[in-house]
Design a protein around this motif. Structure first.
Motif, PDB file in Angstrom:
ATOM      1  N   GLY A 102      27.954  46.966  51.061  1.00 35.04           N
ATOM      2  CA  GLY A 102      28.949  47.983  50.743  1.00 35.04           C
ATOM      3  C   GLY A 102      28.402  49.398  50.804  1.00 35.04           C
ATOM      4  O   GLY A 102      28.886  50.233  51.579  1.00 35.04           O
ATOM      5  N   TYR A 120      38.018  51.830  55.835  1.00 39.29           N
ATOM      6  CA  TYR A 120      37.061  50.845  55.340  1.00 39.29           C
ATOM      7  C   TYR A 120      37.442  50.395  53.925  1.00 39.29           C
ATOM      8  O   TYR A 120      37.487  49.196  53.612  1.00 39.29           O
ATOM      9  CB  TYR A 120      35.654  51.443  55.338  1.00 39.29           C
ATOM     10  CG  TYR A 120      34.645  50.612  54.591  1.00 39.29           C
ATOM     11  CD1 TYR A 120      33.963  49.586  55.224  1.00 39.29           C
ATOM     12  CD2 TYR A 120      34.392  50.860  53.242  1.00 39.29           C
ATOM     13  CE1 TYR A 120      33.044  48.809  54.522  1.00 39.29           C
ATOM     14  CE2 TYR A 120      33.478  50.086  52.545  1.00 39.29           C
ATOM     15  CZ  TYR A 120      32.803  49.069  53.183  1.00 39.29           C
ATOM     16  OH  TYR A 120      31.910  48.303  52.477  1.00 39.29           O
ATOM     17  N   LEU A 121      37.758  51.360  53.066  1.00 37.82           N
ATOM     18  CA  LEU A 121      38.024  51.036  51.668  1.00 37.82           C
ATOM     19  C   LEU A 121      39.339  50.282  51.494  1.00 37.82           C
ATOM     20  O   LEU A 121      39.437  49.364  50.670  1.00 37.82           O
ATOM     21  CB  LEU A 121      38.027  52.318  50.833  1.00 37.82           C
ATOM     22  CG  LEU A 121      36.655  53.008  50.741  1.00 37.82           C
ATOM     23  CD1 LEU A 121      36.801  54.394  50.130  1.00 37.82           C
ATOM     24  CD2 LEU A 121      35.690  52.163  49.922  1.00 37.82           C
ATOM     25  N   PHE A 165      38.731  46.782  52.636  1.00 38.02           N
ATOM     26  CA  PHE A 165      38.003  46.110  51.568  1.00 38.02           C
ATOM     27  C   PHE A 165      38.967  45.650  50.478  1.00 38.02           C
ATOM     28  O   PHE A 165      38.899  44.510  49.991  1.00 38.02           O
ATOM     29  CB  PHE A 165      36.961  47.072  51.004  1.00 38.02           C
ATOM     30  CG  PHE A 165      36.104  46.512  49.905  1.00 38.02           C
ATOM     31  CD1 PHE A 165      34.946  45.811  50.204  1.00 38.02           C
ATOM     32  CD2 PHE A 165      36.441  46.702  48.579  1.00 38.02           C
ATOM     33  CE1 PHE A 165      34.145  45.299  49.195  1.00 38.02           C
ATOM     34  CE2 PHE A 165      35.653  46.196  47.560  1.00 38.02           C
ATOM     35  CZ  PHE A 165      34.502  45.494  47.876  1.00 38.02           C
ATOM     36  N   GLY A 200      35.432  46.716  56.387  1.00 37.69           N
ATOM     37  CA  GLY A 200      35.929  46.639  55.018  1.00 37.69           C
ATOM     38  C   GLY A 200      36.496  45.279  54.682  1.00 37.69           C
ATOM     39  O   GLY A 200      36.286  44.749  53.594  1.00 37.69           O
ATOM     40  N   THR A 249      33.268  42.998  54.198  1.00 47.04           N
ATOM     41  CA  THR A 249      32.200  43.314  53.249  1.00 47.04           C
ATOM     42  C   THR A 249      32.421  42.693  51.880  1.00 47.04           C
ATOM     43  O   THR A 249      31.472  42.243  51.231  1.00 47.04           O
ATOM     44  CB  THR A 249      32.067  44.838  53.094  1.00 47.04           C
ATOM     45  OG1 THR A 249      31.903  45.426  54.378  1.00 47.04           O
ATOM     46  CG2 THR A 249      30.881  45.195  52.230  1.00 47.04           C
ATOM     47  N   SER A 256      38.840  48.861  44.350  1.00 43.35           N
ATOM     48  CA  SER A 256      38.796  49.306  45.741  1.00 43.35           C
ATOM     49  C   SER A 256      40.080  50.003  46.183  1.00 43.35           C
ATOM     50  O   SER A 256      40.029  50.887  47.039  1.00 43.35           O
ATOM     51  CB  SER A 256      38.480  48.123  46.669  1.00 43.35           C
ATOM     52  OG  SER A 256      39.384  47.068  46.472  1.00 43.35           O
TER      53      SER A 256
END
Length: 402
Positions: A27, A59-60, A63, A114, A117, A357
């Motif tokens: 991460g 990405y977040l 995730f 994301g 991960t 997240s």
């Protein structure tokens, strides 16, 4: 807890903590390593600052989305397969990032990173609780945080050197190599910790029932907010690092590591103390101490930024001490969350990660671009995020836990 835990892992506890921490390192490596190359990437891909910021938020949000399923999959098919498939997908997505020729391609592969991960980060928490009783689990969780803390400290340093000496693409080739090495290590060493009798049927009905049961518990919502939102009080500065460190504090890209070193030193120190306090003081007291430190640092940070021009020598340590407070209380809250659903710990870990997240995604995509160009705005926003978690904890302690 798996009744055969003692035979599944015969090496020292710290060795399992190190293996799981390496999964958690994906991460921060995925976030921090490429930050020093932001400006060069924007020029190379003809991207605006807002578009570059979306490589973080994509990405977040990826995730956050997949976190809804990592834990449920791990509860049904086992911890090991979910981790191995997640690390493999992360490795392939990193190669895609390195080969991207446009900002659109980069945003897409960042989203895939994301999605992948969270497998290691989320499932590793369930592995710990599978293997250890609460006090020992807190100690191992703290050890994981200590080992994990090395990653954000060295990630920007590595990224800055790769960018300066080679190119920004080298950063993502490096991430691909890290992913491949982790896949091999976990394939060879990680045992399956979910007992066969604890496996849950994987179907939509059972999954929705699990989500409904947890989300219907005020205790879960309050604890998830108490741990996930204050983290963003520190993470906001990480997301704003190119502007905060480079433009506002005047640091060169190769000097960004000072910020990450201080921040991660705080996280590692808090995690170390959390492990030492496990079983020695009442968990709620430990959490209260952590919040007390964060509240104090938030007040000092806001006051200092309104009274003085921000300087690295005092601005960075304040964030580091704030991180210490968060890390002191976070392992305790995580154990409390997992024990709310002992038969569905993977799902509980997933939903806890989702709360954090999703907050990370909004902070990256919406809040950080609004406040990153002012140290005063950053300080106020950081204090506000911490306050949300504090209010949730106060409600929990005053009756929300019932």
């Amino acid at each position: 807890m798996n009744p055969h835990a003692a035979t599944l892992w015969t090496a020292p506890r710290w060795a399992l903590a190190l293996l799981l921490a390496c999964l958690g390192m994906l991460g921060p490596f995925a976030v921090d390593t490429y930050l020093p190359a932001f400006t060069s990437m924007a020029r190379s891909l003809d991207a605006t600052p807002v578009q570059m910021q979306q490589t973080l938020s994509a990405y977040l949000f990826g995730f956050a989305l997949m976190n809804l399923f990592h834990g449920a999959l791990a509860d049904s098919f086992g911890r090991r397969p979910v981790i191995l498939w997640g690390v493999a997908l992360f490795t392939m997505a990193s190669i895609g990032c390195a080969l991207s020729q446009s900002i659109g391609q980069l945003v897409f592969f960042r989203a895939v990173q994301g999605l992948a991960t969270g497998a290691g980060i989320v499932v590793s928490r369930a592995v710990i609780r599978d293997m250890y009783a609460p006090a020992d689990a807190q100690r191992v969780m703290s050890q994981v945080t200590i080992f994990f803390g090395v990653a954000p400290a060295i990630a920007p340093l590595i990224g800055g050197q790769l960018y300066v000496l080679i190119s920004w693409q080298a950063v993502f080739w490096f991430l691909a190599l890290v992913g491949a090495a982790l896949w091999i290590a976990n394939w060879r060493l990680l045992p399956e910790t979910l007992h066969a009798d604890a496996m849950q049927p994987f179907n939509v009905r059972n999954l929705m029932r699990g989500y409904a049961e947890l989300l219907g518990q005020p205790r879960f919502i309050l604890l998830a907010l108490a741990s996930g939102i204050p983290f963003n009080g520190m993470f906001l500065y990480v997301l704003s690092a190119p502007a905060f460190l480079g433009e506002l504090l005047g640091l060169a890209p190769t000097e960004f590591f000072w910020f990450f070193c201080m921040t991660i030193a705080g996280i590692m120190g808090g995690a170390w103390l959390s492990g030492r306090l496990a079983g020695r003081i009442e968990p709620r007291r430990q959490i209260a101490i952590g919040f007390g430190i964060m509240v104090t640092m938030a007040i000092v940070n806001v006051s200092a930024n309104f009274l003085f021009v921000a300087q690295p020598w005092w601005a960075l340590p304040l964030i580091g001490v704030f991180s210490f407070g968060w890390s002191l209380m976070a392992p305790v809250v995580t154990i409390m969350v997992l024990d709310l659903a002992p038969e569905r710990r993977g799902l509980a870990s997933s939903l806890q990660a989702v709360v954090g997240s999703v907050a990370n995604g909004f902070v990256a995509g919406l809040l950080a671009p609004l406040v990153m160009n002012s140290t005063r705005s950053l300080a106020l926003a950081s204090a506000g995020l911490m306050s949300i978690g504090l209010v949730a904890w106060i409600i929990y302690t005053r009756g929300g836990q019932r």
